[in-house]
Design a protein around this motif. Structure first.
Motif, mmCIF file in Angstrom:
data_model
loop_
_atom_site.group_PDB
_atom_site.id
_atom_site.type_symbol
_atom_site.label_atom_id
_atom_site.label_comp_id
_atom_site.label_asym_id
_atom_site.label_seq_id
_atom_site.Cartn_x
_atom_site.Cartn_y
_atom_site.Cartn_z
ATOM 1 N N ILE A 1 0.805 -1.318 -0.158
ATOM 2 C CA ILE A 1 -0.055 0.024 -0.007
ATOM 3 C C ILE A 1 0.845 1.244 -0.010
ATOM 4 N N ARG B 1 -11.209 8.076 1.650
ATOM 5 C CA ARG B 1 -10.043 6.806 1.706
ATOM 6 C C ARG B 1 -9.402 7.000 0.126
ATOM 7 N N PHE C 1 -7.650 2.070 -1.901
ATOM 8 C CA PHE C 1 -8.258 1.422 -0.605
ATOM 9 C C PHE C 1 -9.686 0.445 -1.211
ATOM 10 N N GLU D 1 -7.003 -5.544 4.777
ATOM 11 C CA GLU D 1 -8.118 -5.246 3.837
ATOM 12 C C GLU D 1 -7.439 -4.259 2.544
ATOM 13 N N TYR D 2 -6.310 -3.480 3.025
ATOM 14 C CA TYR D 2 -5.638 -2.716 1.962
ATOM 15 C C TYR D 2 -4.720 -3.530 1.218
#
Ligand SMILES: C[S@@+](CC[C@H](N)C(=O)[O-])C[C@H]1O[C@@H](n2cnc3c(N)ncnc32)[C@H](O)[C@@H]1O
Length: 366
Positions: free
Chosen positions: A6, A201, A205, A294-295
């Protein structure tokens, strides 16, 4: 140093989360007995790493890719040492206040030069919103509260949400006064992927997220408004009213102030990725992993999960949330951990940071 997927995609120059939107009460209960042990925490705004001190660990190693997020933790640590509890609440924005610039100055003077300068540069924003209100995520909620919410609900209705009442009456209140057609329309627009991506966000994401954010939020509002008592919910209160009411997040509560203050020297800040920690060869007994999985794409998630297991002592717990993308122990590692399903269910039912879809506790088999 190991890097992280990320880090290449998102912009970490500014504070994204000025307070922690994950419930430390369920985190600390999920981690279980950690007295005398080493814990690892994602920093974010720092509140939950501090809450982990109430577990009486030997140390809490705090990691984050974002220097701005680390600065949020450093500010809190200095504030715990410098301010009384009521002053802390005023600086953070939990209580209305006109003396935030002075409080900030007092705290900033005790910080290292870079962090102090960083916060002094935010003095005007802190004066207006509190140090817990200056992140991108809080700004997103603020736009919701100040520009859109008044088109949907009166001040009286918003105040009434936080009147404590029995469950059956909470259900009636939701049906008749809270969940109106205007409210549903607002959720659909504000929590559309387009708007969330632009304001809350980074679009990156959402790469791995399934389903509509708005329908997810509507389901979770029911959890916060009916299954739980909104009067006990500091997160919903801040979103709807911009401060806290009678309830605070765990770290901000008076009952923990002195304990956290006494144990601040057990916090070990390591700016950088979690992946960098796991490559040091150290072992930890508990991990607060926020919702970082989750990223990540499923493939990266599987690799990172494997490396965390290699840095986990027998019996260590991995505690984490999912907001919308499903992440649980990858198939490949299923025989290495036990999922504590009963504890998860119990804590999920009480999770006051209501917008997450899942809360996971996995224990490394000894
Ligand atoms: C995942 S975000 C979620 C924030 C959260 N839901 C909250 O309420 O604060 C939390 C933090 O994780 C950090 N982060 C994400 N991936 C990371 C990684 N692989 N290593 C270290 N920090 C990471 C981000 O910089 C961010 O500050």
């Amino acid at each position: 140093m190991q890097t992280s997927e990320i880090a290449d995609k998102a912009d970490f120059d500014h504070i994204r989360y000025a307070q922690l939107w994950e419930d430390a009460d369920v985190l600390t209960q999920g981690l279980g007995n950690c007295a005398g042990q080493t814990l690892v925490s994602i920093c974010s705004a720092g509140d939950n790493a501090l809450a982990m001190l109430t577990l009486d660990p030997e140390k809490v190693v705090v990691v984050d890719l974002s220097p701005a997020q680390i600065a949020c933790l450093r500010l809190r640590m200095a504030a715990f040492k410098t301010l009384s509890h009521p002053e802390f609440l005023r600086l953070m924005g939990a209580r209305p206040s006109s003396d935030r610039p002075e409080l900030l100055k007092k705290v900033a003077q005790t910080l290292d030069r870079d962090t102090g300068t960083f916060w002094e540069g935010l003095s005007d924003e802190v004066a207006l919103h509190g140090a817990g209100g200056v992140g991108k995520f809080e700004r997103y909620f603020r736009i919701f509260r100040t520009r859109l919410l008044p088109l949907v609900h009166s001040r009286k209705t918003i105040d009434d949400i936080f009147v404590s009442r029995p469950r059956s009456e909470r259900e009636t209140f939701l049906q008749t006064r809270f969940n109106t057609w205007r409210w549903r329309l607002l959720l659909n627009v504000f929590f559309s992927r387009f708007v969330m991506g632009r304001m809350g966000r980074d679009k990156a994401f959402f790469d791995h997220v399934d389903g509509s954010p708005a329908s997810h939020v509507a389901r979770r509002i029911r959890h916060a408004a009916v299954d739980c008592d909104p009067a006990d919910n500091p997160y919903l209160h801040w979103i709807m009213k911009g401060t806290h009411g009678d309830a605070f997040p765990m770290t901000w509560r008076e009952e923990h102030y002195a304990t956290i203050c006494d144990r601040l020297d057990r916090i070990e800040i390591r700016p950088g990725s979690l992946e960098a920690f796991v490559s040091t060869g150290e072992r930890a007994h508990g991990f607060n992993l926020s919702d970082i999985f989750e990223y990540m794409s499923p493939e990266v998630f599987q690799n990172v999960y494997g490396s965390i297991l290699s840095a986990a002592a027998p019996g260590a717990r991995l505690v984490y949330w999912n907001m919308m993308a499903p992440r649980r122990v990858p198939e490949k590692y299923r025989d290495r951990v036990t999922t504590l399903g009963n504890l998860e269910d119990d804590l999920k039912a009480r999770d006051k940071a209501f917008f997450y879809s899942d809360f996971v506790i996995e224990e490394v088999i000894g």
